[in-house]
Design an enzyme around this catalytic site. Structure first.
Site, PDB file in Angstrom:
ATOM      1  N   SER A 111       0.853  -1.195   0.000  1.00  0.00           N
ATOM      2  CA  SER A 111       0.000   0.000   0.000  1.00  0.00           C
ATOM      3  C   SER A 111       0.888   1.243   0.000  1.00  0.00           C
ATOM      4  O   SER A 111       2.012   1.205   0.500  1.00  0.00           O
ATOM      5  CB  SER A 111      -0.861  -0.010   1.254  1.00  0.00           C
ATOM      6  N   SER A 112       0.335   2.348  -0.503  1.00  0.00           N
ATOM      7  CA  SER A 112       1.109   3.598  -0.518  1.00  0.00           C
ATOM      8  C   SER A 112       1.427   4.101   0.896  1.00  0.00           C
ATOM      9  O   SER A 112       2.305   4.954   1.058  1.00  0.00           O
ATOM     10  CB  SER A 112       0.359   4.685  -1.289  1.00  0.00           C
ATOM     11  N   CYS A 113       0.737   3.556   1.913  1.00  0.00           N
ATOM     12  CA  CYS A 113       1.003   4.034   3.278  1.00  0.00           C
ATOM     13  C   CYS A 113       2.318   3.499   3.841  1.00  0.00           C
ATOM     14  O   CYS A 113       2.688   3.837   4.953  1.00  0.00           O
ATOM     15  CB  CYS A 113      -0.152   3.713   4.205  1.00  0.00           C
ATOM     16  N   TYR A 140      -0.401  -1.472  10.109  1.00  0.00           N
ATOM     17  CA  TYR A 140      -0.651  -2.028   8.762  1.00  0.00           C
ATOM     18  C   TYR A 140       0.548  -1.756   7.863  1.00  0.00           C
ATOM     19  O   TYR A 140       1.032  -2.644   7.156  1.00  0.00           O
ATOM     20  CB  TYR A 140      -1.911  -1.359   8.241  1.00  0.00           C
ATOM     21  N   LYS A 144       3.151  -4.380   5.958  1.00  0.00           N
ATOM     22  CA  LYS A 144       3.404  -4.352   4.511  1.00  0.00           C
ATOM     23  C   LYS A 144       4.905  -4.175   4.220  1.00  0.00           C
ATOM     24  O   LYS A 144       5.438  -4.785   3.292  1.00  0.00           O
ATOM     25  CB  LYS A 144       2.602  -3.222   3.852  1.00  0.00           C
ATOM     26  N   HIS A 183     -13.100   2.554   3.226  1.00  0.00           N
ATOM     27  CA  HIS A 183     -12.303   3.677   2.723  1.00  0.00           C
ATOM     28  C   HIS A 183     -13.235   4.821   2.322  1.00  0.00           C
ATOM     29  O   HIS A 183     -14.457   4.662   2.266  1.00  0.00           O
ATOM     30  CB  HIS A 183     -11.459   3.230   1.530  1.00  0.00           C
TER      31      HIS A 183
END
Ligand SMILES: NC(=O)C1=CN([C@@H]2O[C@H](COP(=O)(O)OP(=O)(O)OC[C@H]3O[C@@H](n4cnc5c(N)ncnc54)[C@H](OP(=O)(O)O)[C@@H]3O)[C@@H](O)[C@H]2O)C=CC1
Ligand SMILES: C[C@H]1O[C@H](OP(=O)(O)OP(=O)(O)OC[C@H]2O[C@@H](n3cnc4c(=O)[nH]c(N)nc43)[C@H](O)[C@@H]2O)[C@@H](O)[C@@H](O)C1=O
Length: 329
Positions: A111-113, A140, A144, A183
């Site tokens: 994920s971009s996070c 999270y 990742k 989301h």
């Protein structure tokens, strides 16, 4: 550009989710005949023994790792233990079993996070691990990041070909429309639809409306995943980076390359749904990261870009909500 062999044994982990279901649609459209699927009830991916037995029996050639504990800003904040525990367990079990059972290629979805809260914009793959993470989704994100590192470590030690793809925020048919845990796009579709139906004059949007987000339609995300898995040997191994000495992880960003503010997003969803009232911003709710725009030049360099306009994507997401969520008893 080569293609996946039509008779390859392809396991799509999370095949009923937003991305997994889109990957299955994409593979079927391309004529793939042997797509292996298991529901959560049939195979709990946090169960290491069950995952190993499944890989031993099914012997997949390719694995799309699209199963994860997923949710929006509130869910990440409210259930941090589940987000780190489930994701570490699922990805560890699948990546290890993929190595033991000699999977040819595996695509791990992050994920971009994973990028620092204050990363330079747009965020490049090399910005990984260069700063502190956003607090609302740190458990999270750390899971990742561990998944990326695991792909990299297995590639180095065992010669596997595991690649990690980092999608921006996604939306599309089959999304989770839970009022609190989803989301922002599915949440706003529900809120505006319900306000329109009840004649409510205003809809409450979380936060200040000033954070910016980049949104990719789920079928475009699936297309990117299948494109990556179908790459010929040379461009695929170039992405893995095993021959380079630049210290870059086997990582590629997937997005559209432009973003909009949450206020602009809310106005676009209101227009799509046909809600004509006003917006209220609840600033007691978190904004999260202020901006996380992806640098997608690695994907464009290998010849892939998203094809669904935001307007069309929102229309089909709302059509999905009307057909599959509110029509159900
Ligand atoms: N949606 C988004 O905006 C973004 C998603 N991603 C990533 O993309 C990937 C796919 O996400 P998305 O499709 O949205 O997620 P979904 O929640 O829609 O789907 C996840 C799937 O994983 C399955 N799953 C979860 N836990 C288990 C388990 N213990 N055992 C077996 N199956 C399990 C779920 O099954 P069940 O529902 O039955 O539990 C579901 O089918 C994830 O890795 C996610 O982190 C990255 C960035 C943004
Ligand atoms: C994909 C990504 O998703 C999560 O991060 P996020 O981008 O912050 O996710 P979000 O979609 O929930 O919110 C985006 C923005 O929108 C605002 N917002 C307004 N109104 C609503 C609303 O009604 N619901 C929600 N959820 N958000 C709202 C909200 O306050 C925020 O400013 C990560 O935890 C992590 O899981 C991850 O990788």
């Amino acid at each position: 550009m080569s293609t996946l062999p039509k008779d390859a044994r392809i396991y799509v982990a999370g095949h009923r989710g937003l991305v997994g279901s889109a990957i299955v649609r994409n593979l079927r459209a391309k004529g793939c005949t042997t797509i292996i699927e298991r529901t959560h009830a049939e195979l709990d991916l946090t169960d290491q023994k069950a995952v190993d037995a499944f890989f031993a029996a099914e012997k997949p050639d390719y694995v799309f790792l699209a199963a994860a504990k997923v949710g929006g800003i509130h869910a990440n904040n409210a259930y941090p233990a589940e987000f780190i525990r489930d994701n570490l367990a699922i990805q560890t079990n699948i990546i290890h079993a993929a190595h033991i059972h000699k999977v040819q290629r595996l695509l791990f979805l992050g994920s971009s996070c994973i990028y620092p809260k204050l990363a330079p914009q747009p965020m490049k793959e090399e910005h990984l691990l260069t700063g502190a993470l956003e607090a609302t989704n740190r458990p999270y994100a750390l899971a990742k990041i561990a998944g990326i590192e695991m792909c990299w470590a297995y590639n180095r030690q065992y010669g596997t070909q595991f690649l990690a793809a980092m999608p921006t925020n996604l939306y599309g048919p089959g999304d989770n429309y839970h009022p609190d845990n989803s989301h922002v796009i599915p949440a706003l579709i529900r809120k505006f639809h319900e306000a329109k139906a009840s004649g409510a004059p205003t809809v409450t949007v979380w936060g200040t409306g000033t954070p910016r987000r980049e949104f990719l339609y789920s079928d475009d995300m699936a297309d990117a995943c299948v494109y990556l898995m179908s790459l010929a040997e040379a461009p695929y191994t170039a992405l893995l980076g095993q021959d380079r000495n630049d210290g870059l992880a086997p990582l590629v960003n997937i997005g559209v390359g432009h973003d909009l503010s949450i206020r602009e997003l809310a106005e676009a969803v209101a227009k799509t749904v046909g809600f004509t009232g006003s917006l209220t911003f609840d600033t007691t709710k978190p904004d999260g990261t202020m901006r996380k725009l992806m640098d997608v030049s690695r994907m464009t360099a290998i010849g892939w870009q998203a094809s669904t306009s935001f307007e069309d994507g929102l229309k089909s997401a709302y059509a999905d909500f009307q057909a599959n969520v509110i029509q159900k008893p």
